[in-house]
Write a protein that holds these residues in place. Structure first.
Motif, PDB file in Angstrom:
ATOM      1  N   GLU A 106       0.327  -1.293  -0.061  1.00  0.00           N
ATOM      2  CA  GLU A 106      -0.031   0.307  -0.240  1.00  0.00           C
ATOM      3  C   GLU A 106       1.043   0.993  -0.569  1.00  0.00           C
ATOM      4  O   GLU A 106       1.491   1.404   0.381  1.00  0.00           O
ATOM      5  CB  GLU A 106      -0.830  -0.071   1.306  1.00  0.00           C
ATOM      6  N   VAL A 107       0.081   2.395  -1.048  1.00  0.00           N
ATOM      7  CA  VAL A 107       0.642   3.788  -0.650  1.00  0.00           C
ATOM      8  C   VAL A 107      -0.565   4.472  -0.012  1.00  0.00           C
ATOM      9  O   VAL A 107      -1.711   4.723  -0.250  1.00  0.00           O
ATOM     10  CB  VAL A 107       1.187   4.333  -1.876  1.00  0.00           C
ATOM     11  N   ARG A 108       0.031   6.033   0.945  1.00  0.00           N
ATOM     12  CA  ARG A 108      -0.628   6.640   1.869  1.00  0.00           C
ATOM     13  C   ARG A 108      -0.223   7.708   1.323  1.00  0.00           C
ATOM     14  O   ARG A 108       1.001   7.741   1.744  1.00  0.00           O
ATOM     15  CB  ARG A 108      -1.353   6.139   2.660  1.00  0.00           C
ATOM     16  N   VAL A 109      -0.813   9.021   1.316  1.00  0.00           N
ATOM     17  CA  VAL A 109      -0.875   9.964  -0.275  1.00  0.00           C
ATOM     18  C   VAL A 109      -1.633  10.942   0.989  1.00  0.00           C
ATOM     19  O   VAL A 109      -3.194  11.276   0.809  1.00  0.00           O
ATOM     20  CB  VAL A 109      -0.798  10.133  -1.513  1.00  0.00           C
ATOM     21  N   PHE A 110      -1.221  11.859   1.730  1.00  0.00           N
ATOM     22  CA  PHE A 110      -1.600  13.415   2.466  1.00  0.00           C
ATOM     23  C   PHE A 110      -0.852  14.103   2.283  1.00  0.00           C
ATOM     24  O   PHE A 110      -0.044  14.574   2.559  1.00  0.00           O
ATOM     25  CB  PHE A 110      -1.559  12.824   3.964  1.00  0.00           C
ATOM     26  N   PRO A 111      -1.456  15.272   2.130  1.00  0.00           N
ATOM     27  CA  PRO A 111      -2.754  15.906   1.847  1.00  0.00           C
ATOM     28  C   PRO A 111      -3.076  16.330   0.753  1.00  0.00           C
ATOM     29  O   PRO A 111      -2.383  15.646  -0.056  1.00  0.00           O
ATOM     30  CB  PRO A 111      -3.252  17.857   2.578  1.00  0.00           C
ATOM     31  N   LEU A 112      -4.460  15.385   0.230  1.00  0.00           N
ATOM     32  CA  LEU A 112      -4.968  15.847  -1.824  1.00  0.00           C
ATOM     33  C   LEU A 112      -4.785  17.537  -1.671  1.00  0.00           C
ATOM     34  O   LEU A 112      -5.665  17.320  -2.828  1.00  0.00           O
ATOM     35  CB  LEU A 112      -6.845  15.368  -1.339  1.00  0.00           C
ATOM     36  N   HIS A 113      -4.828  18.402  -1.028  1.00  0.00           N
ATOM     37  CA  HIS A 113      -4.787  20.197  -0.739  1.00  0.00           C
ATOM     38  C   HIS A 113      -3.822  20.241  -1.604  1.00  0.00           C
ATOM     39  O   HIS A 113      -2.812  19.990  -0.687  1.00  0.00           O
ATOM     40  CB  HIS A 113      -5.655  20.638  -0.508  1.00  0.00           C
ATOM     41  N   GLY A 114      -3.403  21.425  -2.487  1.00  0.00           N
ATOM     42  CA  GLY A 114      -2.258  22.367  -2.407  1.00  0.00           C
ATOM     43  C   GLY A 114      -2.728  23.910  -1.047  1.00  0.00           C
ATOM     44  O   GLY A 114      -3.712  24.166  -0.517  1.00  0.00           O
ATOM     45  N   PHE A 115      -1.763  24.514  -1.259  1.00  0.00           N
ATOM     46  CA  PHE A 115      -1.395  25.403  -0.717  1.00  0.00           C
ATOM     47  C   PHE A 115      -2.577  26.357  -0.837  1.00  0.00           C
ATOM     48  O   PHE A 115      -2.924  27.811  -0.006  1.00  0.00           O
ATOM     49  CB  PHE A 115      -0.445  26.449  -1.178  1.00  0.00           C
ATOM     50  N   ASP A 116      -2.839  26.171  -1.662  1.00  0.00           N
ATOM     51  CA  ASP A 116      -4.416  27.233  -2.298  1.00  0.00           C
ATOM     52  C   ASP A 116      -5.087  27.129  -1.855  1.00  0.00           C
ATOM     53  O   ASP A 116      -6.822  28.025  -1.847  1.00  0.00           O
ATOM     54  CB  ASP A 116      -4.591  27.469  -4.505  1.00  0.00           C
ATOM     55  N   GLY A 117      -5.470  26.044  -1.701  1.00  0.00           N
ATOM     56  CA  GLY A 117      -6.821  25.071   0.227  1.00  0.00           C
ATOM     57  C   GLY A 117      -8.069  24.513  -1.395  1.00  0.00           C
ATOM     58  O   GLY A 117      -8.918  24.113  -0.379  1.00  0.00           O
ATOM     59  N   ASP A 118      -7.215  24.270  -2.179  1.00  0.00           N
ATOM     60  CA  ASP A 118      -8.390  23.429  -3.459  1.00  0.00           C
ATOM     61  C   ASP A 118      -7.505  21.930  -4.055  1.00  0.00           C
ATOM     62  O   ASP A 118      -6.099  21.685  -2.965  1.00  0.00           O
ATOM     63  CB  ASP A 118      -8.174  24.187  -5.166  1.00  0.00           C
ATOM     64  N   ARG A 119      -8.161  20.531  -3.332  1.00  0.00           N
ATOM     65  CA  ARG A 119      -8.369  19.812  -3.836  1.00  0.00           C
ATOM     66  C   ARG A 119      -7.045  19.568  -4.921  1.00  0.00           C
ATOM     67  O   ARG A 119      -7.986  20.512  -6.329  1.00  0.00           O
ATOM     68  CB  ARG A 119      -9.481  18.933  -3.507  1.00  0.00           C
ATOM     69  N   TYR A 120      -6.582  18.986  -5.017  1.00  0.00           N
ATOM     70  CA  TYR A 120      -5.685  18.487  -6.590  1.00  0.00           C
ATOM     71  C   TYR A 120      -6.427  18.190  -7.797  1.00  0.00           C
ATOM     72  O   TYR A 120      -7.295  17.632  -7.896  1.00  0.00           O
ATOM     73  CB  TYR A 120      -4.732  17.286  -6.746  1.00  0.00           C
ATOM     74  N   ASP A 121      -6.750  19.076  -8.688  1.00  0.00           N
ATOM     75  CA  ASP A 121      -7.647  19.359  -9.686  1.00  0.00           C
ATOM     76  C   ASP A 121      -7.442  18.287 -10.934  1.00  0.00           C
ATOM     77  O   ASP A 121      -8.454  17.966 -11.778  1.00  0.00           O
ATOM     78  CB  ASP A 121      -7.620  20.612 -10.570  1.00  0.00           C
ATOM     79  N   ALA A 122      -6.665  17.233 -10.807  1.00  0.00           N
ATOM     80  CA  ALA A 122      -7.062  16.264 -11.749  1.00  0.00           C
ATOM     81  C   ALA A 122      -6.535  14.929 -11.481  1.00  0.00           C
ATOM     82  O   ALA A 122      -5.620  14.443 -11.295  1.00  0.00           O
ATOM     83  CB  ALA A 122      -4.920  16.627 -12.923  1.00  0.00           C
ATOM     84  N   LEU A 123      -6.626  14.507 -10.232  1.00  0.00           N
ATOM     85  CA  LEU A 123      -7.169  13.624  -9.057  1.00  0.00           C
ATOM     86  C   LEU A 123      -7.503  12.576  -9.885  1.00  0.00           C
ATOM     87  O   LEU A 123      -7.576  11.393  -9.776  1.00  0.00           O
ATOM     88  CB  LEU A 123      -8.032  14.217  -8.000  1.00  0.00           C
ATOM     89  N   ASP A 124      -8.602  12.770 -10.368  1.00  0.00           N
ATOM     90  CA  ASP A 124      -9.395  11.669 -10.978  1.00  0.00           C
ATOM     91  C   ASP A 124      -9.065  11.009 -11.785  1.00  0.00           C
ATOM     92  O   ASP A 124      -8.375   9.510 -12.120  1.00  0.00           O
ATOM     93  CB  ASP A 124     -10.751  12.391 -11.727  1.00  0.00           C
TER      94      ASP A 124
END
Ligand SMILES: C[S@@+](CC[C@H](N)C(=O)[O-])C[C@H]1O[C@@H](n2cnc3c(N)ncnc32)[C@H](O)[C@@H]1O
Length: 236
Positions: free
Chosen positions: A184-202
């Motif tokens: 398993e790989v676990r990554v945190f967080p999914l947000h950038g410093f701009d406060g938005d979730r990574y837009d190409a996550l899907d």
């Protein structure tokens, strides 16, 4: 230097370069939520390890744990000096943008600094005691063989610094972490410093599925940056 940009068109946390700071083992327990993992006897890699106390905490719990970070190429005194300076500028950069964060786990920036200092002290003591557990290396190519560990943890680099790393880097880095992890790989967080979730996550989730992995976004019992309360879990 880190600075906020209130008043010049921005309202976000700003930090130049990559801050060599770190979280404590207790913070790791909340952000990557390993409540289902028995660390005893588990091989774990923390990437990037930064100045955090995770590897020391995992070893104390019986794990065979390693950390990799580009900054581990520095000598011991240079790493300590860089981490201490980065801690100060990272805390200073909160000035004026405190409202972007939830202050329940940490009372205030001074309390946050106390946690960061504790993590750094643990990292420095453990790196001195067990230097072989701290490996110099940089994503997207790490000096570990395939299936080297059971679990890879990756916190506060991917997605957070999305303003500096492009999508190709994120995809290559995740492929690399999946190559090294047996389970398993676990990554945190999914947000950038701009406060938005990574837009190409899907898109990334699709790419991981096409590579034969099983990715999922799962909530964690921690939220400091507002909205950033989820991790990416990839069963490889
Ligand atoms: C904000 S710290 C995060 C440390 C730790 N994972 C945590 O959650 O506290 C970011 C770290 O990423 C490291 N870094 C930057 N670019 C890197 C790369 N390409 N590969 C590995 N580490 C990198 C920096 O040296 C720094 O220590």
């Amino acid at each position: 230097m880190g600075r906020n940009e209130k008043g010049d068109g921005g309202d976000r946390y700003r930090i130049d370069d990559y801050a060599v700071i770190g979280r404590t083992y207790a913070e790791y327990e909340r952000t990557l939520d390993p409540s289902d993992v028995d660390l005893a006897g588990t091989r774990v890699l923390d990437c990037p390890g930064g100045a955090r106390g995770f590897t020391a905490g995992a070893v104390a719990r019986g794990a065979d744990a390693y950390a990799v970070d580009s900054v581990y190429a520095l000598s011991f005194p240079d790493l300590a000096a860089r981490a201490r300076a980065d801690l100060d500028r990272a805390v200073d950069a909160l000035d004026g943008v405190e409202h972007l964060y939830r202050w329940d786990y940490y009372d205030d920036p001074a309390d946050l600094a106390t946690h960061r200092r504790a993590a750094l002290a643990r990292l420095l003591a453990h790196r001195r005691a067990e230097p072989g557990r701290y490996v110099a290396g940089a994503l997207p190519e790490l000096p570990f063989p395939d299936d080297a560990v059971d679990l890879v943890c990756s916190a506060h680099l991917l997605f957070l610094y999305a303003d500096r790393f492009d999508h190709a880097f994120h995809a290559a880095a995740l492929r690399e972490l999946c190559r090294i992890a047996r389970e398993e790989v676990r990554v945190f967080p999914l947000h950038g410093f701009d406060g938005d979730r990574y837009d190409a996550l899907d898109d990334l989730l699709l790419e991981l599925e096409r590579a034969g992995h099983d990715p999922a976004v799962e909530s964690v019992p921690f939220e400091f940056q507002r909205g950033a309360d989820a991790q990416l879990r990839v069963r490889v």
